[in-house]
Design an enzyme around this catalytic site. Structure first.
Site, PDB file in Angstrom:
ATOM      1  N   LYS B  77      25.410  41.011  44.040  1.00 12.07           N
ATOM      2  CA  LYS B  77      26.419  39.864  43.394  1.00 12.07           C
ATOM      3  C   LYS B  77      25.069  39.015  41.921  1.00 12.07           C
ATOM      4  CE  LYS B  77      28.815  35.361  43.646  1.00 12.07           C
ATOM      5  NZ  LYS B  77      29.513  34.838  45.536  1.00 12.07           N
ATOM      6  N   SER B 152      34.265  33.517  45.155  1.00 16.32           N
ATOM      7  CA  SER B 152      33.608  34.327  44.383  1.00 16.32           C
ATOM      8  C   SER B 152      33.107  35.394  44.052  1.00 16.32           C
ATOM      9  CB  SER B 152      32.511  33.741  43.244  1.00 16.32           C
ATOM     10  OG  SER B 152      31.364  33.593  44.305  1.00 16.32           O
ATOM     11  N   SER B 176      33.606  32.068  49.664  1.00 16.34           N
ATOM     12  CA  SER B 176      33.003  33.099  48.480  1.00 16.34           C
ATOM     13  C   SER B 176      33.031  34.823  49.195  1.00 16.34           C
ATOM     14  CB  SER B 176      32.009  32.907  46.983  1.00 16.34           C
ATOM     15  OG  SER B 176      33.378  31.954  46.717  1.00 16.34           O
TER      16      SER B 176
END
Lengths: 96, 518
Positions: B77, B152, B176
């Site tokens: 990420k 997310s 997330s």
């Protein structure tokens, strides 16, 4: 306790957020809608409840006061948008 | 994959090249990656091949002693620091920023021999439930290209769901990791708070954030978790709790895995079957619970009475912490900078132009909740309710249940734009996941079938530090559902992502917005 436009402007100032007129208008509506949801918490009596800031039991971790290597100046400054050698350039604050 | 690598059936370079090819071919249509570093990845793969060759020449003991992820590709990420690489956290305000050092987990992945392919798209500063809040455009769900992948960590989830990487790293502050895992049909785990060091990870809400793995199944997730977990003195909230090596030895045989479900006690929290839950999703969850029961587990109704207060509590605590963490983006030391005149005006102008709408909304909420006169009414109140939410879980586990079984998300993936206009509706997407962050517990989302062609996620929640046990249960569930038809289904619209002239996710999202406006 609805937020007025003046409140939104004040909070934006506290947060150091530059907001356009249309953003302020949108936020006024959205923040009030979200704050309405917060009212639900008033249903609960929490007078005798201790707050939780930290979920796991941790002890303070202290370490010896010994100098250790850290990032060198060029690496630490590499991302600065305005530089002069080993200094970060900002607008003058004093002595104008 | 590790077995094939070690046997010499595949070279690490071949595996990296195959995944890079998928990623480079389909990123136009999925937008899951913000940066792909082919050269670095192939260099790491070649280095892995050298070590694999040498070990094979030395014999089986040398092969067995190789690090577990040697030659295995991983996606990070884009809030994980990788020295010299970009780390935007999905924000314009960090465009151009290059991390000056490696995050703890980056170091650990290197030690484990993993091959980092690149950095994945995400909601700006990890704020979002749909991955429509990235400054670099939305991410498409490979099951339906005009639907969101969840957020997310949507980019990371999609890299695994779309076979761009077998493993990916995400972060979970209110769901997330688990929510995008559910919406894309893969396994995603949020470990116990403190299990994985957050050193070198761009912060959102520090008392809630936790790093965790995305993978195709329990064993892969366990290997990735094992690689990154454990105490790190540079993160004061990283706990000195041993990481069980048995994470590397989940049962390989389905019979053995299924047997671990016998005699288990699972709690079914009634508050997680919320009004407005999508009926197909609820059916899949009930079927999964029935499968656990059929495998010899007992299911007990439990109540977590403060669940309903989780949303309000979370949306006070997380923005409050975010407003403090994001104060460091001043346009002076790093990242995007805009001149306003004096220092204060520079600061205001930089933040106004650098942050996106969702981040501004949360900074405003957090600043308000912490401001003079409102601290007690909002922040302190929320931290007290947090105690009640945590106590609900403590009581449930004290009754002797092994884990709670619940939906991960009230609905499957929704269309672009469907919830953008109403932040509260968007925030409800995380209603089933965020109480777990409030209590610091581990939770995992696993695929349990489809509703109307879209994946449904089953969430398992355990007591603190029970990751190994949770993943054993997941492995057991995988074993008893190994023959289910849905297990063999591929993301329905993944092949469409091969079309180089097809629309981008941003174009699909724009079209969806026009559609809603009508």
């Amino acid at each position: 306790m609805a937020l007025t436009r003046a409140d939104v402007v004040h909070v934006a100032h506290l947060a150091r957020l530059g907001l356009e007129e249309d953003e302020l208008a949108r936020l006024e509506g959205q923040l009030n809608h979200i704050l309405d949801q917060y009212a639900k918490l008033a249903e609960l009596d929490t007078d005798d409840i201790a707050p939780t800031a930290q979920t796991i039991e941790l002890e303070s971790i202290l370490r010896d006061d010994v100098a250790r290597p850290s990032l060198d100046a060029p690496t630490a400054l590499a991302n600065a948008p305005r530089r002069d050698g080993d200094f970060i350039v900002v607008p003058a604050i004093i002595g104008e | 994959m590790t077995a094939l690598l070690r046997a010499g059936a595949f070279r690490a370079r071949e595996i990296a090249e195959a995944h890079l090819a998928n990623a480079e071919r389909q990123n136009h249509a999925l937008n899951a990656w913000l940066s792909i570093d082919r050269e670095r990845a192939l260099g790491e793969a070649d280095a892995a091949d050298v070590r694999l060759d040498a070990a094979r020449r030395s014999g089986p003991d040398a092969v067995a002693a190789l690090p577990p992820l040697l030659g295995v590709p991983v996606a990070l990420k884009d809030l994980v620091s990788l020295k010299g690489g970009q780390a935007t956290a999905g924000s314009r305000i960090l465009e151009g920023y290059r991390a000056p050092y490696d995050a703890h987990i980056t170091e650990r992945l290197r030690e484990a021999g993993a091959v980092v392919l690149g950095k994945t798209n995400m909601d700006e500063f990890a704020m979002g439930s749909s991955n429509e809040h990235s400054a670099f455009g939305p991410v498409s769900n490979p099951w339906r290209l005009d639907a969101v992948p969840g957020g997310s960590s949507g980019g990371s989830a999609v890299t695994v769901a779309a076979y761009h990487a077998p493993l990916a790293i995400g972060t979970d502050t209110g769901g997330s990791i688990r929510q995008p895992a559910a919406l894309t049909g893969i396994v995603g785990m949020k470990p116990t708070y403190g299990r994985v060091s957050r050193y070198g990870i761009i912060a959102f809400a520090s008392s809630l954030d936790q790093i965790g793995p995305f993978a195709r199944d329990a064993r892969d997730a366990a290997m990735l978790l094992h690689a990154v977990a454990g105490r790190d003195e540079r993160d004061a909230t990283s706990a000195p709790v041993p990481v069980p090596d048995d994470l590397l030895h989940l049962p390989a045989s389905d019979d053995e895995a299924a047997a671990t479900l016998r005699g288990r006690r699972f709690g079914l929290p009634r508050e997680y079957f919320v009004a407005g839950m999508e009926p197909g999703s609820e059916r899949r969850i009930r079927e999964a619970v029935a499968a656990l029961e059929a495998a010899g587990a007992t299911i007990e109704d439990v109540s977590l009475p403060h669940t309903d207060y989780g949303l309000a509590t979370y949306y006070i605590v997380a923005p409050a912490e975010a407003s403090a963490n994001l104060a460091r983006y001043d346009g002076i030391r790093y990242g995007f900078s805009r001149r306003g005149g004096d220092v204060l005006a520079d600061y205001v102008a930089t933040r106004g132009a650098g942050f996106g709408a969702e981040v501004k909304r949360r900074i405003m909420l957090g600043t308000y909740a912490l401001s003079a006169g409102y601290y007690d009414a909002f922040y302190l109140k929320a931290q007290k309710v947090r105690t009640l939410i945590k106590r609900d879980f403590d009581l449930a586990f004290a009754s002797g249940i092994d884990a709670l079984v619940a939906p991960t998300s009230p609905t499957p993936a929704f269309r672009f734009g469907a919830k953008l206009a109403d932040p509260v509706a968007m925030y409800l997407s995380d209603a089933c996941t965020l109480p777990v962050n409030m209590a610091g517990l581990p939770g995992v989302s696993i695929p349990c079938g489809l509703s109307d062609g879209l994946p449904v996620g089953l969430q398992l929640i355990g007591p603190a530090w029970s990751e190994l046990d949770l993943l054993r249960i997941v492995r057991g569930y995988e074993a008893v559902t190994a023959d289910a038809t849905w297990r063999s289904l591929e993301p329905a619209e993944l092949a469409l992502a091969d079309d180089p002239s097809g629309p981008t996710p941003a174009e699909r999202a724009a079209a969806a917005r026009v559609g809603t406006a009508r």
